[in-house]
Every structure is written in structure tokens, then in C-alpha cells.
Motif scaffolding. Sequence first.
Motif, PDB file in Angstrom:
ATOM      1  N   UNK A 227       0.819  -1.219   0.000  1.00 26.83           N
ATOM      2  CA  UNK A 227       0.000   0.000   0.000  1.00 26.83           C
ATOM      3  C   UNK A 227       0.847   1.262   0.000  1.00 26.83           C
ATOM      4  N   UNK A 228       2.149   1.113   0.277  1.00 30.72           N
ATOM      5  CA  UNK A 228       3.019   2.284   0.371  1.00 30.72           C
ATOM      6  C   UNK A 228       3.250   2.906  -1.006  1.00 30.72           C
ATOM      7  N   UNK A 229       3.496   4.216  -1.050  1.00 28.36           N
ATOM      8  CA  UNK A 229       3.899   4.838  -2.314  1.00 28.36           C
ATOM      9  C   UNK A 229       5.192   4.206  -2.829  1.00 28.36           C
ATOM     10  N   UNK A 230       5.241   3.977  -4.139  1.00 29.63           N
ATOM     11  CA  UNK A 230       6.400   3.314  -4.743  1.00 29.63           C
ATOM     12  C   UNK A 230       6.861   4.097  -5.964  1.00 29.63           C
ATOM     13  N   UNK A 231       8.174   4.181  -6.116  1.00 27.54           N
ATOM     14  CA  UNK A 231       8.790   4.722  -7.321  1.00 27.54           C
ATOM     15  C   UNK A 231       9.443   3.562  -8.054  1.00 27.54           C
ATOM     16  N   UNK A 232       8.984   3.288  -9.266  1.00 26.07           N
ATOM     17  CA  UNK A 232       9.486   2.164 -10.058  1.00 26.07           C
ATOM     18  C   UNK A 232      10.386   2.727 -11.161  1.00 26.07           C
ATOM     19  N   UNK A 233      11.620   2.216 -11.232  1.00 28.98           N
ATOM     20  CA  UNK A 233      12.631   2.772 -12.139  1.00 28.98           C
ATOM     21  C   UNK A 233      13.248   1.656 -12.977  1.00 28.98           C
ATOM     22  N   UNK A 234      13.467   1.925 -14.260  1.00 32.86           N
ATOM     23  CA  UNK A 234      14.120   0.934 -15.120  1.00 32.86           C
ATOM     24  C   UNK A 234      14.882   1.631 -16.231  1.00 32.86           C
ATOM     25  N   UNK A 235      15.858   0.912 -16.780  1.00 32.35           N
ATOM     26  CA  UNK A 235      16.545   1.357 -17.974  1.00 32.35           C
ATOM     27  C   UNK A 235      15.828   0.856 -19.206  1.00 32.35           C
ATOM     28  N   UNK A 236      15.944   1.583 -20.298  1.00 33.94           N
ATOM     29  CA  UNK A 236      15.210   1.239 -21.523  1.00 33.94           C
ATOM     30  C   UNK A 236      15.650  -0.085 -22.124  1.00 33.94           C
ATOM     31  N   UNK A 237      16.926  -0.475 -21.874  1.00 28.83           N
ATOM     32  CA  UNK A 237      17.466  -1.682 -22.493  1.00 28.83           C
ATOM     33  C   UNK A 237      18.078  -2.602 -21.437  1.00 28.83           C
ATOM     34  N   UNK A 251       1.490  -0.992 -13.041  1.00 26.60           N
ATOM     35  CA  UNK A 251       0.052  -1.184 -13.253  1.00 26.60           C
ATOM     36  C   UNK A 251      -0.630  -1.822 -12.051  1.00 26.60           C
ATOM     37  N   UNK A 252       0.070  -2.672 -11.317  1.00 35.34           N
ATOM     38  CA  UNK A 252      -0.557  -3.432 -10.239  1.00 35.34           C
ATOM     39  C   UNK A 252      -0.407  -2.789  -8.864  1.00 35.34           C
ATOM     40  N   UNK A 253       0.617  -1.976  -8.666  1.00 33.38           N
ATOM     41  CA  UNK A 253       0.796  -1.317  -7.378  1.00 33.38           C
ATOM     42  C   UNK A 253      -0.282  -0.251  -7.177  1.00 33.38           C
ATOM     43  N   UNK A 254      -0.709  -0.078  -5.927  1.00 32.28           N
ATOM     44  CA  UNK A 254      -1.801   0.855  -5.642  1.00 32.28           C
ATOM     45  C   UNK A 254      -1.426   2.311  -5.868  1.00 32.28           C
ATOM     46  N   UNK A 255      -0.168   2.641  -5.579  1.00 37.77           N
ATOM     47  CA  UNK A 255       0.235   4.050  -5.575  1.00 37.77           C
ATOM     48  C   UNK A 255       1.672   4.148  -6.077  1.00 37.77           C
ATOM     49  N   UNK A 256       1.832   4.081  -7.401  1.00 35.50           N
ATOM     50  CA  UNK A 256       3.177   4.000  -7.970  1.00 35.50           C
ATOM     51  C   UNK A 256       3.409   5.071  -9.028  1.00 35.50           C
ATOM     52  N   UNK A 257       4.666   5.458  -9.143  1.00 40.25           N
ATOM     53  CA  UNK A 257       5.141   6.299 -10.235  1.00 40.25           C
ATOM     54  C   UNK A 257       6.170   5.490 -11.022  1.00 40.25           C
ATOM     55  N   UNK A 258       6.243   5.727 -12.328  1.00 40.00           N
ATOM     56  CA  UNK A 258       7.136   4.966 -13.200  1.00 40.00           C
ATOM     57  C   UNK A 258       8.097   5.911 -13.909  1.00 40.00           C
ATOM     58  N   UNK A 259       9.398   5.558 -13.876  1.00 37.23           N
ATOM     59  CA  UNK A 259      10.422   6.336 -14.571  1.00 37.23           C
ATOM     60  C   UNK A 259      11.264   5.379 -15.409  1.00 37.23           C
ATOM     61  N   UNK A 260      11.408   5.689 -16.691  1.00 38.04           N
ATOM     62  CA  UNK A 260      12.257   4.923 -17.598  1.00 38.04           C
ATOM     63  C   UNK A 260      13.350   5.838 -18.125  1.00 38.04           C
ATOM     64  N   UNK A 261      14.603   5.366 -18.040  1.00 39.21           N
ATOM     65  CA  UNK A 261      15.726   6.169 -18.502  1.00 39.21           C
ATOM     66  C   UNK A 261      16.197   5.677 -19.871  1.00 39.21           C
TER      67      UNK A 261
END
Length: 291
Positions: A227-237, A251-261
Amino acid sequence: MTELDIPSHDGATLETAPTRYVESRTIRFAYRRLGPATGTPLVLLQHFSGNIDAWDPAVVNSLAADRPVIAFDNAGVGRSSGQTPDNVAAMARDAVEFINALGLAEVDLLGFSLGGCVAQQIAAEHGGLVRKLILVATAPRGGEEHLLAVLQDAFSQADVPDPRLPLFFTKSSNSRASGLAFLKRTRVRSDDRDTDNGKAVTDPQAKALITWCATPDPDHEILRAIHQPALVVSGSHDTMLPADNAYAMFKQLRNAQLVLYPDSGHGALFQHHEIFVDHVRTFLDTRSTAA
């Protein structure tokens, strides 16, 4: 023990902070603490095969400029005692044992790769302990991984100075240059460096990561329990744990932000360390809202 009882090393860096030890019921954990004495500690959960000195000082030191940051060796890794487990659930229990041994009532978690799997398990099972979590280059249970194939390819490249170069970075000139700079930063500390325990760590860790991804979780029980806020980070490759995993978690986390580098692999947080630190600071400092 309270948060303020932990020795503060405000001004120390990952390269200069002393390695300290704390005893739990079963394990003697090695750790380094940086940053101010007050604030919610950010606990770092390391990648497959990594120890304290495998973290990038550019990331750790910058994060510690305005918050307590704790890097540690989980059971059997580096200078910590015990045996490295071969499953994520046991790794999570050991990490919670470490946090409890420090007397911390609430922490933020930054989990990188295998450490991100461990962070998910902890956040799902210990909602009151974890305030926010950052999941970097990782996968959900049942996610996609190519660990053995990518490792085999990296170690077969005799012309690279370190297997982390092809594992963490892309083949572009910019990414490779960032990789070489990262490797240089990780080697600055010469005294009191952490130890590499070889196959006693990598064999069970490989089994843990592969099993985590091979275990179906069609109902997303782990992610739905967070339930906690989450920051999801990944590289493009990212060739080891592809970026599709990041989107699936988002998509499945309740409260998430997504960053792709862009133009980055498994070590995107090291290649884009300045903007990564900015993103993490903004995320941790922003007041949480209900999901």
C-alpha cells in the motif's frame, strides 16, 4: 535503541565511512551509515552478487546529503555472518532482522535488482515498517528474467575490464563511458573494503532470483499487498530484468510512479545518477496521498 542512537556520520562518504556491525539474534550484520542523524532512514538493498562497496558513491553520497542512508550486507554477504538464503522470503526476514537490530521503527527502502524483490516482500509483509519504497531494475514475482544467459554473455567478453560493464550498461559510446566512470567510482575506497564471498553468495542468490521470477503470481498477491507509495525505475534496455517488468509493477501497485531512462541497461541508476537522485529526493520528500 532509537534512530538517534545510531552513530551519525554526517559528512562521511561511502568511501570514508567506517564499516560498523550490529548483532541481531542470529546474525552479525556489517553496515555503513551516512548522512544526518535525523530523518527517515533510507535502507539500501543490494543487487545479485553485490556488497556495500558495489554501490555507486555518486548515488549514495548524494542521497545522504539530506537524509540518513544505510548500506548493509545481508546474511552471508560481505562481512556479515550467517548463510546466504536461496529464497527471497528468507532474505526479507533477514533484512527486517537487521532493521530491527538498529531499533528503527520506520524506514524507506531502495531495492536494486534482487534487492528490489526483497523490498517488495518486506513492504508487503511489514506495512507499518516501510514508509515508501523505490524499486529499481527489478521484477515482480512471476516476472521476466534472463540472469544466466546475460551472465554467460558478459563473462565471455574477454575485452571488457569488468563484467558489470556489459551487464549494467548498453553498447552505445555514451553508456559505455558512463559505465567506465561508474567502475572508477566504485574503486576509490582502498582501505577497509568489503569482501567478495564468491559462490557461497552467488549460487543461492541466483536460485532466489530465478525462483522468484519462475513462481507464478497471477493474482499479483505481493504487489496488491503493497500500500506504500512506490517509485518504479528501469533502464530502456535492461537485458537482465527487462523494462516490461517495471510497467507490470506500475500497473498493479496501488500508488506507484514509473520512470524509464533512455539508452541504459540494468545499471540505469548509475548511468543517470544525477537525475535518478533528483527523482528519488522528490519522491521521498513529497507528502503522500491516499491511493
